[in-house]
Write a protein that holds these residues in place. Structure first.
Motif, mmCIF file in Angstrom:
data_model
loop_
_atom_site.group_PDB
_atom_site.id
_atom_site.type_symbol
_atom_site.label_atom_id
_atom_site.label_comp_id
_atom_site.label_asym_id
_atom_site.label_seq_id
_atom_site.Cartn_x
_atom_site.Cartn_y
_atom_site.Cartn_z
ATOM 1 N N LYS A 39 0.830 -1.210 0.000
ATOM 2 C CA LYS A 39 0.000 0.000 0.000
ATOM 3 C C LYS A 39 0.863 1.258 0.000
ATOM 4 C CE LYS A 39 -0.869 0.126 5.006
ATOM 5 N NZ LYS A 39 -0.098 -1.038 5.395
ATOM 6 N N GLU A 40 2.074 1.162 0.513
ATOM 7 C CA GLU A 40 3.000 2.304 0.518
ATOM 8 C C GLU A 40 3.368 2.737 -0.890
ATOM 9 O OE1 GLU A 40 3.251 0.080 4.325
ATOM 10 O OE2 GLU A 40 3.373 -0.531 2.249
ATOM 11 N N GLY A 41 3.157 1.851 -1.864
ATOM 12 C CA GLY A 41 3.401 2.187 -3.259
ATOM 13 C C GLY A 41 2.500 3.309 -3.744
ATOM 14 N N GLU A 42 1.388 3.531 -3.053
ATOM 15 C CA GLU A 42 0.488 4.631 -3.406
ATOM 16 C C GLU A 42 1.171 5.982 -3.206
ATOM 17 O OE1 GLU A 42 -2.856 3.684 -0.918
ATOM 18 O OE2 GLU A 42 -3.359 1.928 -2.116
ATOM 19 N N GLN A 43 2.249 5.975 -2.411
ATOM 20 C CA GLN A 43 3.048 7.183 -2.215
ATOM 21 C C GLN A 43 4.514 6.897 -2.528
ATOM 22 O OE1 GLN A 43 2.037 8.649 1.753
ATOM 23 N NE2 GLN A 43 0.211 9.605 0.942
ATOM 24 N N TRP A 44 4.733 6.014 -3.497
ATOM 25 C CA TRP A 44 6.038 5.687 -4.079
ATOM 26 C C TRP A 44 6.966 4.884 -3.186
ATOM 27 C CZ3 TRP A 44 6.425 5.812 -9.111
ATOM 28 C CH2 TRP A 44 5.549 6.643 -9.816
ATOM 29 N N GLY A 45 6.444 4.232 -2.150
ATOM 30 C CA GLY A 45 7.242 3.252 -1.418
ATOM 31 C C GLY A 45 7.361 2.006 -2.289
ATOM 32 N N ALA A 46 8.269 1.104 -1.935
ATOM 33 C CA ALA A 46 8.476 -0.086 -2.760
ATOM 34 C C ALA A 46 9.087 -1.211 -1.926
ATOM 35 C CB ALA A 46 9.397 0.235 -3.928
ATOM 36 N N PRO A 47 8.873 -2.456 -2.326
ATOM 37 C CA PRO A 47 9.525 -3.568 -1.634
ATOM 38 C C PRO A 47 11.044 -3.423 -1.703
ATOM 39 C CG PRO A 47 7.815 -4.377 -3.108
ATOM 40 C CD PRO A 47 7.999 -2.931 -3.408
ATOM 41 N N ASP A 48 11.688 -3.755 -0.615
ATOM 42 C CA ASP A 48 13.149 -3.766 -0.567
ATOM 43 C C ASP A 48 13.639 -4.951 -1.407
ATOM 44 O OD1 ASP A 48 15.857 -4.071 0.072
ATOM 45 O OD2 ASP A 48 15.545 -3.598 2.180
ATOM 46 N N PRO A 49 14.478 -4.723 -2.412
ATOM 47 C CA PRO A 49 14.963 -5.838 -3.242
ATOM 48 C C PRO A 49 15.693 -6.918 -2.436
ATOM 49 C CG PRO A 49 15.554 -3.738 -4.231
ATOM 50 C CD PRO A 49 14.984 -3.440 -2.873
ATOM 51 N N GLU A 50 16.273 -6.550 -1.299
ATOM 52 C CA GLU A 50 17.002 -7.508 -0.475
ATOM 53 C C GLU A 50 16.067 -8.384 0.361
ATOM 54 O OE1 GLU A 50 20.359 -7.809 -0.687
ATOM 55 O OE2 GLU A 50 20.217 -6.292 -2.262
#
Length: 88
Positions: A39-50
């Motif tokens: 849901k943080e993607g709604e404000q440009w957050g993203a899963p940590d690739p690690e």
């Protein structure tokens, strides 16, 4: 999937120029959103690739923002990004 100037091939400056033409952006986060992940993607957050299933990067820690791949940080610095959230 790669998007917003991610990956090999350089930065598409036209994308950044077009993004800069917008006067204001409003990014709305639904705090209880179960449809968008994360849901943080709604404000440009993203899963940590690690550790993508256990850690979500805030906007400021994403490559999009840190490397200003398409103008997100430029818009932030210019005061063009507005952030709203609501319960639901």
């Amino acid at each position: 999937a790669k998007w917003n100037n991610e990956g090999i091939g350089g930065v598409n400056e036209t994308l950044k120029e077009n993004w800069a033409k917008t006067d204001k952006f409003v990014w709305v986060l639904a705090k209880q959103d179960g449809m968008v992940w994360p849901k943080e993607g709604e404000q440009w957050g993203a899963p940590d690739p690690e550790d993508p299933f256990n850690k979500i990067l805030p906007r400021e820690e994403t490559p999009w923002f840190k490397e200003d791949l398409f103008g997100l940080r430029t818009a932030e610095d210019a005061g063009k990004n507005m952030y709203e959230s609501f319960d639901g």
